[in-house]
Design a protein around this motif. Structure first.
Motif: not given
Length: 505
Positions: A272, A290, A293, A298-299, A301-302, A331
Motif C-alpha cells: 500500500y 493500490p 494489494e 483488501g482494497d 484505495a481512498d 471504512s
C-alpha cells in the motif's frame, strides 16, 4: 494458581533448575514487591539490585514460597529458574488465566511514532466497537469504558506481572481489543515473553536507546525490535524504515506471505503506497494507492484526512488503517477515527500575539526531532526556529549527538535544558549536546532550569519566530536522582509565561 501447573509451564520452556517441596502448593497472590505481598503468596526475586531482606519482608507479609535464580536460606521453599524474567512473565500469564486469549492485540514498535499510532488505532477501534477497545501507551492506560479505568502510564511497556494484571482488568471490564506500545526494552527484559500478538506493527528504526543501561549496540536494538515480528500473526511493516530487508526477513520466519503487509512511499516495496495531497500545520490529507494489494486486507484505495500534521503522521495513520482493518473496523470507522484523534503532548501549539507560534512535542530522539524540525522548517521557510530541549540521563547517550545534528540542520537558536536527567548532572548533558553543535549556525544558551529556559525562549521570540519545546510534552514530572519530581508540563509552563507578558494581555 497451582504450583504443579506453574512447574509444568516453566518446564515446557526449559526454565526449571530445581523446585523444592512446592508441587502440592497453591498461591493466592503473586508479587515482586515485598510491600505488596499478601497471605499465601509466591514472591518473585527479580532485578539486579535485589536484596535478601526483600524476601524476608515478603515472608513476613505472607509469602509461602519464592521464585528466583538462586536459593536463599529461608523457611519457605523456592522454585529456582534459569531466567527469572521469563519465568515471571509465564507465572503472570498463568496467575491471571492467560487474559491475552480473550483479546485481539495490536502491538506497535518503532523508534518514533509508537504513541501516535497507538492512539490512532485505538480511536478507530473505539468507534468501530464502542466500549470494547483498550490501550496501553507511554502516556495513558485505558483498561475499561469508565473514566476511572483510564490512568497515567509509568513505563512504555510495563513489567510482565503488571502487564498481564492490567490485561486481566481489560478482559474483566468487557474489553475485546487492546492496542499497545511495545518498546525494545520489553524484549530486552523479557516483559512480553510468551505473549503472541494478533498484529505486530514495525514503524521505523533509527539509532536510539543505546547505552550502559540499555542496548549494548544498534544491532542489539534492532534484534529486540524484530522480536515483535517473530511473535505476531500478522506483520505490518513500513517499507521506508531503515533495515527494511532485515525486518522483512524476520517476519518471514514466522508468518505466511499473505500475513505480511508492507506500506510506505516506495511503490516497488509496498503493498500500500502513501501519497501526500494536502498538508497544513494542524492536519493533512493523503491517499493510499493500490500496489501489491494484500488479499486479506483488501482494497484501501481512498483519500484520508488525519487531524495530525506531517508526512510521518500519514505513515502512522496508514499503519493504523491496516491494523484496524485486520481487526474488523469498517471504512467509516477508519475515516472518523483518523479525523478525530488528538495525542497529548504531540504537535500541540499555542498562538501568541507577539511571540510567534509555540510548538510543543514529545520528540525525544534524533528521528522524531529531525522529522518535527524538518516539517516545521518546510512549512515556515521565512521564520527562525528557537528550540528548547534536553536529553535524558542514565540512558540513550547517543541521542545527544543526534539532537545536535537536528539543531544544526534546522534551528537558529537553541536553549539546552534539563529533561529527566536521572542520576546525571543535567549541565554535563547539556554541554555534551553543545559540543556537537555548529555554533556558526546555531546560537546556543545553556539554561538548566526548564521553566526558565522556556521563558527565555518565548520572551526572545517575535512573530517572525517559531518556538519548539521538545521532549516532555504533557509529562508532569522530571526524573531526578531516582525521584519523580513534580513539573507543571511544557504546555502549562508555556501558557504561564505568555500570561505574564504585558504585550500578550
Amino acid at each position: 494458581m497451582k504450583a504443579d501447573e506453574l512447574l509444568t509451564l516453566l518446564e515446557e520452556h526449559n526454565l526449571v533448575v530445581s523446585s523444592g517441596d512446592v508441587a502440592s502448593m497453591s498461591f493466592d497472590s503473586l508479587e515482586y514487591d515485598s510491600r505488596q505481598m499478601t497471605a499465601n503468596g509466591l514472591f518473585i526475586c527479580k532485578g539486579k539490585t535485589f536484596k535478601p531482606e526483600y524476601l524476608d519482608a515478603a515472608i513476613k507479609n505472607g509469602a509461602t514460597a519464592y521464585l528466583a535464580e538462586k536459593e536463599y536460606d529461608v523457611a519457605v521453599p523456592g522454585i529456582i529458574v534459569s531466567d527469572i524474567r521469563k519465568a515471571m512473565s509465564l507465572a503472570a500469564q498463568l496467575f491471571f488465566d492467560f487474559p491475552q486469549n480473550h483479546l485481539f492485540i495490536v502491538g506497535i514498535t518503532g523508534t518514533k511514532g509508537k504513541t501516535t499510532t497507538t492512539y490512532l488505532t485505538r480511536n478507530i477501534l473505539a468507534h468501530a466497537f464502542p466500549g470494547k477497545a483498550a490501550m496501553f501507551s507511554t502516556i495513558d492506560r485505558i483498561v475499561g469504558p469508565k473514566p476511572t479505568d483510564q490512568f497515567k502510564a509509568h513505563l512504555t511497556t510495563a513489567e510482565s506481572l503488571d502487564l498481564f494484571k492490567e490485561m486481566r482488568e481489560t478482559v474483566d471490564n468487557g474489553m475485546k481489543y487492546l492496542v499497545m506500545e511495545v518498546a525494545s526494552q520489553a524484549y530486552l527484559l523479557n516483559r512480553v515473553y510468551g505473549l503472541k500478538f494478533n498484529v505486530g506493527i514495525f514503524l521505523d528504526i533509527t539509532p536510539d536507546h543505546i547505552g550502559v543501561n540499555e542496548h549494548t549496540s544498534y544491532a542489539n536494538y534492532l534484534f529486540c525490535k524484530q522480536q515483535l515480528m517473530l511473535n505476531s500473526d500478522f506483520n505490518v511493516i513500513c517499507s521506508d524504515t531503515n533495515n527494511f530487508e532485515d525486518v522483512l526477513s524476520a517476519a518471514k520466519v514466522s508468518s505466511a506471505p499473505d500475513h505480511i503487509i508492507t506500506y510506505g512511499t516506495d511503490r516497488e516495496k509496498s503493498d500500500y503506497t502513501i501519497v501526500s495531497k494536502e498538508m497544513t500545520l494542524t492536519d493533512s490529507v493523503f491517499s493510499i494507492l493500490p500496489g501489491h494489494e494484500n488479499p486479506i486486507v483488501g482494497d484501501l484505495a481512498d483519500d484520508y484526512a488525519v487531524s495530525l500534521p506531517g508526512d510521518f503522521n500519514e505513515a502512522n495513520s496508514t499503519a493504523a488503517i491496516i491494523a484496524a482493518t485486520l481487526a474488523g473496523a469498517a471504512s467509516e470507522d477508519i475515516h472518523y477515527g483518523l479525523a478525530n484523534t488528538t495525542v497529548p503532548g504531540r504537535m500541540q501549539f499555542i498562538t501568541s500575539k507577539n511571540h510567534g507560534t509555540i510548538y510543543i512535542d514529545y520528540a525525544h530522539d534524533w528521528g522524531s526531532m529531525n522529522a518535527l524540525m524538518n516539517f516545521l522548517s518546510s512549512q515556515f521557510t521565512d521564520k527562525r526556529i528557537i528550540a528548547v530541549l534536553g536529553s535524558t540521563g542514565d540512558k540513550g547517550e547517543d541521542r545527544r549527538e543526534g539532537f545536535a545534528q537536528a539543531l544544526n540542520d534546522y534551528a537558529d537558536i537553541a536553549f539546552l535544558t534539563a529533561d529527566d536527567p536521572g542520576h546525571e548532572d543535567p549541565e554535563d548533558i547539556a554541554k555534551e549536546i553543545d559540543s556537537h553543535i555548529d555554533h556558526n549556525k546555531v546560537q546556543t544558551h545553556i539554561v538548566i532550569d526548564r521553566e526558565e529556559a522556556i521563558a527565555a525562549a518565548i520572551k526572545m521570540a517575535t512573530n517572525d519566530d517559531l518556538v519548539v519545546i521538545a521532549g516532555k510534552g504533557e509529562d508532569k514530572y522530571q526524573k531526578i536522582n531516582g525521584v519523580d519530581t513534580p513539573y507543571p508540563s511544557d504546555p502549562v509552563v508555556a501558557q504561564r509565561v505568555l500570561d505574564t507578558l504585558p504585550d500578550e494581555k
